[in-house]
Design an enzyme around this catalytic site. Structure first.
Site, short mmCIF file in Angstrom:
data_model
loop_
_atom_site.label_atom_id
_atom_site.label_comp_id
_atom_site.label_asym_id
_atom_site.label_seq_id
_atom_site.Cartn_x
_atom_site.Cartn_y
_atom_site.Cartn_z
N TYR A 227 -8.11 -4.58 -7.00
CA TYR A 227 -8.56 -5.76 -6.26
C TYR A 227 -9.72 -6.48 -6.95
CZ TYR A 227 -5.69 -4.93 -2.14
OH TYR A 227 -4.64 -4.79 -1.28
N LYS B 282 -3.03 9.46 -8.32
CA LYS B 282 -1.80 9.54 -9.10
C LYS B 282 -2.19 10.11 -10.47
CE LYS B 282 2.60 8.63 -9.80
NZ LYS B 282 3.68 9.37 -9.14
N ASP C 186 2.59 9.04 -4.01
CA ASP C 186 4.01 8.95 -3.60
C ASP C 186 4.36 10.10 -2.65
OD1 ASP C 186 3.56 10.62 -5.79
OD2 ASP C 186 5.45 10.17 -6.79
N ASP D 139 -4.45 0.31 0.73
CA ASP D 139 -3.79 -0.84 1.35
C ASP D 139 -2.38 -0.44 1.79
OD1 ASP D 139 -3.37 -3.57 2.09
OD2 ASP D 139 -2.17 -3.79 0.27
N ASP E 193 -0.65 0.58 5.89
CA ASP E 193 0.45 -0.09 6.59
C ASP E 193 1.45 0.94 7.12
OD1 ASP E 193 -0.60 -2.64 6.26
OD2 ASP E 193 1.31 -3.52 5.64
C1 IPM Z 1 -5.47 -5.75 4.36
C2 IPM Z 1 -4.72 -6.94 3.87
C3 IPM Z 1 -5.48 -7.59 2.72
C4 IPM Z 1 -5.59 -6.55 1.62
C5 IPM Z 1 -4.85 -8.89 2.20
C6 IPM Z 1 -4.68 -9.90 3.30
C7 IPM Z 1 -5.63 -9.47 1.06
O1 IPM Z 1 -3.43 -6.60 3.49
O2 IPM Z 1 -6.61 -5.93 4.83
O3 IPM Z 1 -4.96 -4.64 4.26
O4 IPM Z 1 -4.69 -6.45 0.77
O5 IPM Z 1 -6.59 -5.85 1.60
MN MN Z 2 -2.95 -4.52 3.81
#
Ligand code: IPM
Ligand code: MN
Length: 356
Positions: free
Chosen positions: A138, A190, A223, A247, A251
């Protein structure tokens, strides 16, 4: 009232303002109940401002934000703005410039919420991901060479500083010691491919571990960890990892805890300010429809109270959120909750009022 907190509010784009309204409603109710004083300072940032006059995140606003006790963010992301502009120039700039180097993302399945994982329940899904939030892929290091020619080269580097890695890992150990679970910390990397980056993380992890003899540690490749989160989520207590892996795995975490309607996170500088947000994004297609689930935003407020040390307020909010999930909501998804956005906020408020 002993202290008055200065809280910045950035409603942001699309459904951001709707869920922020409900978060503030819950904040007001719980503050009244617990005698927490606060002053809200609203900042208009996001796609609308960018389209109108090119504003992204001006220096003077950044300065003001850095002086706040905490920041409450709705969502950044607008359908009429090319991807990458608002995310990098507002959200990531806030994380980087305010040095919010910890991204704290609890993954907890509350009773009454469905998980897509077969035969798993609230007793199985209860862990926290600590994601490094200012470095790695990032950091924006890299570039093009011979762009748009057949010989084009694109380089995207992952930046990992000793200091950045160590402060994140140290925070994770501290967090793990204080968390009321197994005192088990998993480093996610990794090492079999990323010979430099993951090696640094691994060495620092083992060094810092010497200061925390009570914490049981483990290493997993990213993974495999993605697989184990699905197969045996109960094995996790606290996970620490870099920005990109964090990140992705958060999710997965969000969906197994019931989806983006409930998942919240904190961007924290333990020596400075902190910013709390629902992690689901701006959900443009539901804008203004009173359909989006505000519980993630209300959970962000709950995390903010915890961070500020307002433990009674945090506890009451948590109970109220759990009550709504157990007793009222039919489904977590936008439009299927059985209630509108503002009604869910009202339900939270009524549980706060009735809390004994
Ligand atoms: C998160 C989001 C952000 C990230 C995006 C919107 C830049 O996906 O906060 O997880 O990748 O960090
Ligand atoms: Mn995210």
């Amino acid at each position: 009232m002993s202290k008055e907190y200065n809280i910045a509010v950035i409603p942001g784009d699309c459904t951001g303002p709707e869920v922020v309204d409900e978060g503030i409603k819950a904040l007001e109710a719980v503050s009244l109940k617990c005698g927490v004083g606060f002053k809200l300072n609203e900042f208009s940032l996001g796609g609308a401002q960018y389209i109108e006059n090119g504003t992204l995140l001006p220096e003077d606003i950044l300065q003001e934000l850095s002086e706040m006790d905490a920041i409450f963010l709705g969502a950044i992301g607008h359908p009429d703005v090319k991807p990458g502009i608002l995310e990098i120039e507002i959200l990531l700039k806030l994380r980087f410039e305010l040095d919010l180097y910890i991204n704290l993302r609890p993954v907890v399945l509350f009773p009454g919420v469905d998980t897509p994982l077969k035969n798993k329940g609230p007793e199985d899904i209860d862990f926290v991901v600590i994601r490094e939030n200012t470095e790695g892929m990032y950091a924006g290091s890299g570039g093009f060479f011979r762009k748009k020619t057949p010989d084009e080269v694109a380089v995207q580097e992952s930046i990992n500083t000793r200091k950045g890695v160590e402060r994140c890992i140290r925070y994770a150990f501290e967090y793990c010691v204080n968390r009321n679970k197994d005192k088990h910390l998993t480093l996610c990397g990794k090492r079999n491919v990323l010979l430099y980056e993951s090696d640094l993380w691994y060495r620092v992890f083992n060094e810092v571990q010497k200061d925390y003899p009570d914490v049981q540690t483990e290493y997993q490749h990213v993974d495999a960890l993605c697989m184990w989160i699905i197969k045996n989520p109960e094995q996790f207590d606290v996970i620490v990892t870099n920005n990109m892996f964090g990140d992705i795995i958060t999710d997965i975490g969000a969906i197994i805890q019931g989806g983006l309607g409930i998942a919240a996170g904190g961007n924290i500088n333990p020596e400075g300010t902190a910013m709390f947000e629902p992690i689901g994004g701006s959900a443009p297609k539901y804008t203004g429809m009173n359909k989006i689930n505000p519980l993630a935003a209300i959970s962000a407020v709950q995390m903010m109270m915890e961070y500020l040390g307002e433990n009674d307020a945090a506890k009451i909010l948590l109970v109220a959120i759990k009550n709504v999930l157990r007793n009222d909501l039919k489904n977590m998804e936008a439009g299927k909750m059985g209630y509108g956005t503002s009604e869910v906020g009202d339900l939270v408020v009524s549980y706060i009022h009735n809390h004994i």
